[in-house]
Design a protein around this motif. Structure first.
Motif, short mmCIF file in Angstrom:
data_model
loop_
_atom_site.label_atom_id
_atom_site.label_comp_id
_atom_site.label_asym_id
_atom_site.label_seq_id
_atom_site.Cartn_x
_atom_site.Cartn_y
_atom_site.Cartn_z
N PRO A 219 0.81 -1.23 0.00
CA PRO A 219 0.00 0.00 0.00
C PRO A 219 0.84 1.28 0.00
O PRO A 219 0.34 2.35 -0.32
N TYR A 220 2.11 1.16 0.35
CA TYR A 220 3.06 2.28 0.26
C TYR A 220 4.45 1.66 0.31
O TYR A 220 4.61 0.50 0.70
N GLY A 221 5.44 2.43 -0.11
CA GLY A 221 6.81 1.92 -0.12
C GLY A 221 7.28 1.60 1.29
O GLY A 221 7.18 2.44 2.19
N ILE A 251 10.76 -0.21 11.26
CA ILE A 251 10.08 -0.66 10.03
C ILE A 251 8.66 -0.11 10.01
O ILE A 251 7.88 -0.29 10.97
N ASP A 252 8.34 0.59 8.92
CA ASP A 252 7.00 1.11 8.68
C ASP A 252 6.54 0.44 7.39
O ASP A 252 7.03 0.77 6.31
N ALA A 253 5.67 -0.55 7.52
CA ALA A 253 5.27 -1.35 6.35
C ALA A 253 3.84 -1.82 6.53
O ALA A 253 3.42 -2.17 7.64
N SER A 262 -3.28 -1.64 5.59
CA SER A 262 -2.81 -1.43 6.96
C SER A 262 -1.53 -0.60 6.86
O SER A 262 -0.90 -0.54 5.80
N ASP A 263 -1.17 0.04 7.95
CA ASP A 263 -0.04 0.97 7.99
C ASP A 263 0.56 0.85 9.39
O ASP A 263 0.03 1.43 10.34
N ILE A 264 1.63 0.07 9.49
CA ILE A 264 2.11 -0.38 10.81
C ILE A 264 3.59 -0.03 10.97
O ILE A 264 4.38 -0.26 10.04
N GLY A 342 -1.29 11.06 13.27
CA GLY A 342 -1.82 9.99 12.42
C GLY A 342 -2.77 10.55 11.38
O GLY A 342 -2.83 11.76 11.15
N HIS A 343 -3.52 9.66 10.77
CA HIS A 343 -4.33 10.01 9.61
C HIS A 343 -5.41 8.96 9.41
O HIS A 343 -5.31 7.85 9.94
N LEU A 344 -6.41 9.30 8.63
CA LEU A 344 -7.42 8.32 8.24
C LEU A 344 -6.77 7.26 7.34
O LEU A 344 -5.80 7.54 6.63
N VAL A 349 -3.72 5.00 1.85
CA VAL A 349 -3.04 4.98 3.15
C VAL A 349 -3.30 6.28 3.89
O VAL A 349 -3.58 6.28 5.09
N HIS A 350 -3.18 7.38 3.19
CA HIS A 350 -3.62 8.66 3.76
C HIS A 350 -4.99 8.93 3.15
O HIS A 350 -5.11 9.55 2.09
N ASP A 351 -6.02 8.41 3.79
CA ASP A 351 -7.34 8.45 3.19
C ASP A 351 -7.85 9.89 3.16
O ASP A 351 -7.48 10.71 4.00
N ILE A 387 -2.42 5.77 14.85
CA ILE A 387 -1.85 6.48 16.00
C ILE A 387 -0.36 6.16 15.95
O ILE A 387 0.04 5.00 16.14
N GLU A 388 0.46 7.16 15.62
CA GLU A 388 1.86 6.89 15.33
C GLU A 388 2.82 7.93 15.92
O GLU A 388 3.49 8.66 15.18
N PRO A 389 2.87 8.00 17.25
CA PRO A 389 3.84 8.93 17.85
C PRO A 389 5.27 8.47 17.58
O PRO A 389 5.53 7.28 17.40
N ILE A 426 6.02 4.01 16.88
CA ILE A 426 5.12 2.86 17.05
C ILE A 426 3.80 3.29 16.42
O ILE A 426 3.22 4.31 16.83
N GLU A 427 3.31 2.51 15.46
CA GLU A 427 2.11 2.90 14.72
C GLU A 427 1.11 1.76 14.68
O GLU A 427 1.42 0.67 14.19
N ASP A 428 -0.07 2.03 15.20
CA ASP A 428 -1.18 1.07 15.16
C ASP A 428 -2.33 1.65 14.36
O ASP A 428 -2.44 2.87 14.20
N1 GLY Z 1 3.59 4.91 6.20
C1 GLY Z 1 3.17 6.24 6.03
C2 GLY Z 1 2.61 6.78 7.25
O1 GLY Z 1 2.82 6.25 8.32
O2 GLY Z 1 1.88 7.73 7.23
#
Ligand code: GLY
Ligand code: MN
Ligand code: MN
Length: 449
Positions: A219-221, A251-253, A262-264, A342-344, A349-351, A387-389, A426-428
């Motif tokens: 969904p993204y690089g 790792i952001d994948a 998903s964006d983790i 964070g974002h929608l 991925v960035h809705d 949520i990705e602080p 950390i991104e959930d």
């Molecule tokens: N992976 C892109 C972002 O976290 O927004």
């Protein structure tokens, strides 16, 4: 073993008709508002490199993708007319140079009147005859793809569709749960590759293999960052060799199922106990932020509150000194945490729609001093968001603090200690509920173990 999500489609089939009904209702409303009778959703066209016959990976119109899980179907159209079964004009060219889309197949076909066409000329006969009563939603760079429809992406209709996409249907949430599970399996494989001392490229490959995605399907690089590369927020290079000394891994994948992402992000220490403790502090802080999520809260406020929480975290770790309000006001927290909370999340991925305050297209700016925040809406049930602080040693930002009141709040020796580790994020992905949220990511990781 590679991931296989085909059997999961049985559960999705049961949820899909209600999803289509929700789309029909929102498109009816968009048509009524814009005074039109038919919405034509164009999947999009391939794009080619300059002076070349190589096409870029196809990225479908997200509006098309939200109707049907057809990620690889260029030059196709959905025709929505209120009260009628939607028509899917399914373009299957006669082409022996490239693979062509197979026959329509899957749970989604029952919700459409599918018309397979083999030439673009044949599309025209399946579109409503009265083109003046149509609006076309999609990216049209070649007039031939509009088939005489002049109202392309009318603002009132698009605003309604974008705003509505903020809240997901049960079908969409089910797809995103699966996307989280798929992503979590990749993260587990990537962590093992990191522990084995492999290079960024090898870790990336281990991830792609585990999620069974080609790079174009991600969904993204992928961001696969060893050591100080973690401080480059969008680090998408892959070193071929592991560093001489391994310290850390960020790792952001993500992964996708039926076009839903998903964006983790996870961060690991190789063997340093102090860095590991800092990661645990971030993990706890991230969960504290998530505990505040529920319908009705203002996400922009939560972003600013996160700055205070990260100020406290940095102070507790001895990296800065001062109270959270001072650290926020002097710009210390912004130097360490220079992106949004964070974002929608959805078919993009960035809705879309993160700044919208209503379906009329009014927007809410990010708070002053926080230009990179992508979500300023009040949260509503069934929004899915990240949520990705994070905290990073980004020297170009930290150096800006020199000579300002912030300088004395930074313990520069401790910054020197942290620099080789790059940073921590950390991104959930969470689904908002009336009184809290469902953490798609944590549940996916828990189900693995
Ligand atoms: N992976 C892109 C972002 O976290 O927004
Ligand atoms: Mn991410
Ligand atoms: Mn994200």
């Amino acid at each position: 073993m590679e991931a296989d999500y085909s059997d999961k489609n049985k559960a999705l089939a049961a949820l899909y008709p209600a999803h289509i009904e929700a789309l029909r209702v929102r498109h009816d409303h968009a048509l009524e508002t814009s005074g039109a009778a038919h919405a034509i959703i164009f999947s999009g066209a391939l794009k080619y490199a300059f002076l070349d016959d190589r096409d870029y990976p196809f990225r479908p119109n997200p509006h098309f993708l939200s109707w049907a899980p057809l990620t690889g179907l260029p030059l196709s159209y959905i025709v929505h007319t209120p009260g009628e079964t939607p028509v899917l004009i399914y373009y299957q060219p006669h082409d022996y140079w490239h693979p062509v889309p197979g026959a329509p197949d899957g749970y989604w076909t029952a919700s459409f009147d599918v018309r397979v066409v083999h030439t673009l000329v044949d599309v025209a006969q399946h579109l409503p005859a009265d083109r003046e009563k149509c609006v076309l939603i999609g990216e049209v760079e070649d007039d031939a793809h509009a088939f005489g429809i002049e109202r392309i992406n009318p603002t009132a209709a698009v605003n309604i569709l974008h705003y509505a996409r903020g809240q997901k249907t049960e079908y969409e949430i089910a797809c995103m749960r699966l996307a989280s599970q798929r992503g979590a399996s990749g993260h587990r494989a990537a962590e093992m590759a990191f522990r084995d001392g492999l290079s960024e490229l090898e870790i990336h490959r281990a991830y792609c293999k585990a999620v069974s995605h080609t790079e174009d399907e991600l969904p993204y690089g992928n961001i696969v960052a060893l050591n100080d590369h973690g401080a480059v927020l969008h680090y998408t290079r892959f070193d071929r060799k592991p560093p001489a000394a391994i310290h850390s891994f960020l790792i952001d994948a993500g992964a996708q199922v039926n076009g839903y992402a998903s964006d983790i992000t996870r961060t690991y220490s190789y063997e340093d106990a102090r860095f590991d403790e800092l990661i645990q502090r971030m993990d706890a802080t991230q969960l504290d932020i998530i505990a505040k999520i529920q319908a009705g809260i203002d996400y922009a406020d939560l972003h600013v509150e996160t700055h205070r929480m990260l100020g406290q975290l940095l102070a507790d770790a001895g990296i800065v000194s001062g109270d959270p309000d001072t650290l926020l006001a002097t710009g210390v927290t912004s130097a360490f945490f220079p992106h949004g909370l964070g974002h929608l999340l959805g078919v993009q991925v960035h809705d879309v729609g993160g700044f919208m305050s209503d379906e009329a297209g009014n927007t809410i700016d990010p708070p002053s001093g926080h230009p990179f925040l992508r979500l300023t809406r009040s949260l509503e049930e069934n929004m899915v968001l990240t949520i990705e602080p994070g905290i990073y040693v980004i020297d170009m930002l930290l150096e800006n603090l020199r000579g300002t009141p912030a300088e004395s709040h930074v313990n520069w020796d401790e910054v020197d200690w942290l620099r080789p580790y790059g940073g921590i994020r950390i991104e959930d992905n969470v689904r908002v509920t009336a009184g809290g949220c469902e953490n798609l990511t944590r549940e996916a990781f828990a189900a693995l173990s």
